[in-house]
Write a protein that holds these residues in place. Structure first.
Motif, mmCIF file in Angstrom:
data_model
loop_
_atom_site.group_PDB
_atom_site.id
_atom_site.type_symbol
_atom_site.label_atom_id
_atom_site.label_comp_id
_atom_site.label_asym_id
_atom_site.label_seq_id
_atom_site.Cartn_x
_atom_site.Cartn_y
_atom_site.Cartn_z
ATOM 1 N N SER A 94 -26.434 19.779 -2.168
ATOM 2 C CA SER A 94 -25.629 19.266 -1.058
ATOM 3 C C SER A 94 -25.763 20.228 0.120
ATOM 4 N N ASN A 95 -25.218 19.847 1.245
ATOM 5 C CA ASN A 95 -25.226 20.752 2.400
ATOM 6 C C ASN A 95 -24.437 22.019 2.103
ATOM 7 N N HIS A 96 -23.397 21.918 1.278
ATOM 8 C CA HIS A 96 -22.660 23.121 0.871
ATOM 9 C C HIS A 96 -23.597 24.076 0.115
ATOM 10 N N GLY A 97 -24.402 23.517 -0.772
ATOM 11 C CA GLY A 97 -25.373 24.337 -1.501
ATOM 12 C C GLY A 97 -26.398 24.953 -0.576
ATOM 13 N N HIS A 98 -26.834 24.188 0.422
ATOM 14 C CA HIS A 98 -27.813 24.716 1.377
ATOM 15 C C HIS A 98 -27.233 25.878 2.185
ATOM 16 N N ASP B 22 -28.664 29.106 13.331
ATOM 17 C CA ASP B 22 -29.886 29.182 12.523
ATOM 18 C C ASP B 22 -29.737 28.417 11.210
ATOM 19 N N MET B 23 -28.546 28.494 10.610
ATOM 20 C CA MET B 23 -28.315 27.709 9.390
ATOM 21 C C MET B 23 -28.442 26.223 9.694
ATOM 22 N N ALA B 24 -27.825 25.797 10.779
ATOM 23 C CA ALA B 24 -27.876 24.380 11.166
ATOM 24 C C ALA B 24 -29.324 23.931 11.358
ATOM 25 N N ASP B 25 -30.119 24.750 12.041
ATOM 26 C CA ASP B 25 -31.531 24.410 12.263
ATOM 27 C C ASP B 25 -32.303 24.330 10.953
ATOM 28 N N GLU C 243 -24.197 22.333 14.032
ATOM 29 C CA GLU C 243 -23.494 23.607 13.932
ATOM 30 C C GLU C 243 -22.059 23.390 13.476
ATOM 31 N N ARG C 244 -21.432 22.321 13.979
ATOM 32 C CA ARG C 244 -20.048 22.020 13.591
ATOM 33 C C ARG C 244 -19.950 21.754 12.090
ATOM 34 N N ALA C 245 -20.931 21.049 11.537
ATOM 35 C CA ALA C 245 -20.939 20.785 10.090
ATOM 36 C C ALA C 245 -21.055 22.097 9.317
ATOM 37 N N VAL C 246 -21.907 23.004 9.795
ATOM 38 C CA VAL C 246 -22.052 24.307 9.133
ATOM 39 C C VAL C 246 -20.736 25.076 9.217
ATOM 40 N N GLN C 247 -20.090 25.056 10.376
ATOM 41 C CA GLN C 247 -18.803 25.743 10.520
ATOM 42 C C GLN C 247 -17.787 25.218 9.519
ATOM 43 N N GLN C 248 -17.749 23.905 9.331
ATOM 44 C CA GLN C 248 -16.804 23.309 8.379
ATOM 45 C C GLN C 248 -17.144 23.706 6.944
#
Length: 115
Positions: A10-14, A29-32, A38-43
Protein backbone atom coordinates in the motif's frame (compact mmCIF):
# COMPACT_ATOMS: atom_id res chain seq x y z
CA UNK A 1 -5.58 2.45 -9.96
CA UNK A 2 -6.80 -0.14 -12.43
CA UNK A 3 -6.94 -3.78 -11.44
CA UNK A 4 -3.94 -4.37 -13.71
CA UNK A 5 -1.90 -1.72 -11.90
CA UNK A 6 -2.12 -3.14 -8.36
CA UNK A 7 1.01 -3.57 -6.25
CA UNK A 8 1.81 -5.69 -3.22
CA UNK A 9 2.43 -2.74 -0.92
CA UNK A 10 0.00 0.00 0.00
CA UNK A 11 1.07 3.63 -0.06
CA UNK A 12 1.63 3.33 3.69
CA UNK A 13 4.10 0.53 2.97
CA UNK A 14 5.79 2.61 0.29
CA UNK A 15 6.26 5.55 2.67
CA UNK A 16 7.71 3.20 5.28
CA UNK A 17 10.15 1.83 2.68
CA UNK A 18 11.22 5.36 1.75
CA UNK A 19 11.82 6.32 5.37
CA UNK A 20 13.69 3.11 6.13
CA UNK A 21 15.97 3.77 3.15
CA UNK A 22 16.46 7.45 3.89
CA UNK A 23 15.36 8.87 7.27
CA UNK A 24 16.01 12.41 5.98
CA UNK A 25 13.90 12.09 2.83
CA UNK A 26 11.71 15.07 2.04
CA UNK A 27 7.95 14.68 1.73
CA UNK A 28 8.24 15.99 -1.83
CA UNK A 29 10.79 13.30 -2.74
CA UNK A 30 8.66 10.54 -1.22
CA UNK A 31 5.65 11.77 -3.19
CA UNK A 32 7.68 11.77 -6.42
CA UNK A 33 9.10 8.28 -5.79
CA UNK A 34 5.75 6.75 -4.83
CA UNK A 35 3.66 8.63 -7.37
CA UNK A 36 1.21 10.24 -4.96
CA UNK A 37 0.63 13.79 -3.77
CA UNK A 38 2.65 15.49 -1.06
CA UNK A 39 -0.56 15.88 0.95
CA UNK A 40 -1.15 12.11 0.78
CA UNK A 41 2.39 11.50 2.04
CA UNK A 42 1.84 13.98 4.88
CA UNK A 43 -1.31 12.11 5.91
CA UNK A 44 0.44 8.75 5.75
CA UNK A 45 3.38 10.03 7.80
CA UNK A 46 0.86 11.28 10.39
CA UNK A 47 -0.84 7.85 10.37
CA UNK A 48 2.49 6.06 10.87
CA UNK A 49 3.38 8.49 13.64
CA UNK A 50 0.00 8.06 15.36
CA UNK A 51 0.44 4.28 15.21
CA UNK A 52 3.94 4.74 16.69
CA UNK A 53 5.54 3.00 13.72
CA UNK A 54 7.81 6.02 13.19
CA UNK A 55 8.96 8.94 15.28
CA UNK A 56 9.72 12.35 13.86
CA UNK A 57 12.56 14.55 15.13
CA UNK A 58 12.94 18.14 14.08
CA UNK A 59 16.52 19.06 13.09
CA UNK A 60 16.60 22.72 12.17
CA UNK A 61 14.19 23.19 9.30
CA UNK A 62 14.13 19.48 8.39
CA UNK A 63 12.54 16.37 9.81
CA UNK A 64 14.38 13.14 10.53
CA UNK A 65 12.32 9.98 10.88
CA UNK A 66 13.13 6.90 12.92
CA UNK A 67 11.43 3.64 12.02
CA UNK A 68 10.50 1.78 15.21
CA UNK A 69 11.65 -1.73 14.39
CA UNK A 70 9.99 -3.38 17.40
CA UNK A 71 6.41 -2.41 16.44
CA UNK A 72 4.25 -5.29 15.21
CA UNK A 73 2.12 -5.13 12.08
CA UNK A 74 -1.50 -4.22 12.76
CA UNK A 75 -3.42 -6.76 10.66
CA UNK A 76 -4.04 -10.15 12.27
CA UNK A 77 -2.50 -11.99 9.29
CA UNK A 78 0.83 -10.22 9.86
CA UNK A 79 0.59 -9.67 13.63
CA UNK A 80 3.67 -11.83 14.29
CA UNK A 81 5.81 -9.73 11.96
CA UNK A 82 7.73 -6.77 13.31
CA UNK A 83 8.38 -3.66 11.24
CA UNK A 84 12.11 -4.33 11.56
CA UNK A 85 11.70 -7.78 9.96
CA UNK A 86 9.86 -6.19 7.04
CA UNK A 87 12.51 -3.49 6.64
CA UNK A 88 15.30 -6.10 6.77
CA UNK A 89 13.58 -8.11 4.05
CA UNK A 90 13.41 -5.04 1.84
CA UNK A 91 17.04 -4.17 2.48
CA UNK A 92 17.97 -7.28 0.51
CA UNK A 93 16.93 -5.42 -2.66
CA UNK A 94 18.80 -2.58 -4.33
CA UNK A 95 18.10 0.84 -2.80
CA UNK A 96 15.30 2.97 -4.18
CA UNK A 97 15.40 3.11 -7.95
CA UNK A 98 12.47 3.56 -10.24
CA UNK A 99 12.28 0.86 -12.87
CA UNK A 100 11.70 1.69 -16.50
CA UNK A 101 8.39 0.55 -18.02
CA UNK A 102 10.28 -2.26 -19.76
CA UNK A 103 11.87 -3.46 -16.50
CA UNK A 104 8.51 -3.31 -14.70
CA UNK A 105 6.93 -5.56 -17.32
CA UNK A 106 9.62 -8.26 -17.03
CA UNK A 107 9.39 -11.04 -14.43
CA UNK A 108 11.69 -10.51 -11.45
CA UNK A 109 13.92 -13.46 -12.43
CA UNK A 110 14.62 -11.87 -15.83
CA UNK A 111 15.41 -8.55 -14.15
CA UNK A 112 17.85 -10.20 -11.75
CA UNK A 113 19.55 -12.10 -14.61
CA UNK A 114 19.87 -8.88 -16.65
CA UNK A 115 22.00 -7.17 -13.97
Amino acid sequence: MSRKGWTFLSNHGHVLVCLADNPDMLIRDMADNIGITERAVQQIVADLEDAQVITRHREGRRNRYVVRRDVRFRHSLEAGLRVGDFVDLLRQRPRLRRLTAEESARPAVAQRDAR
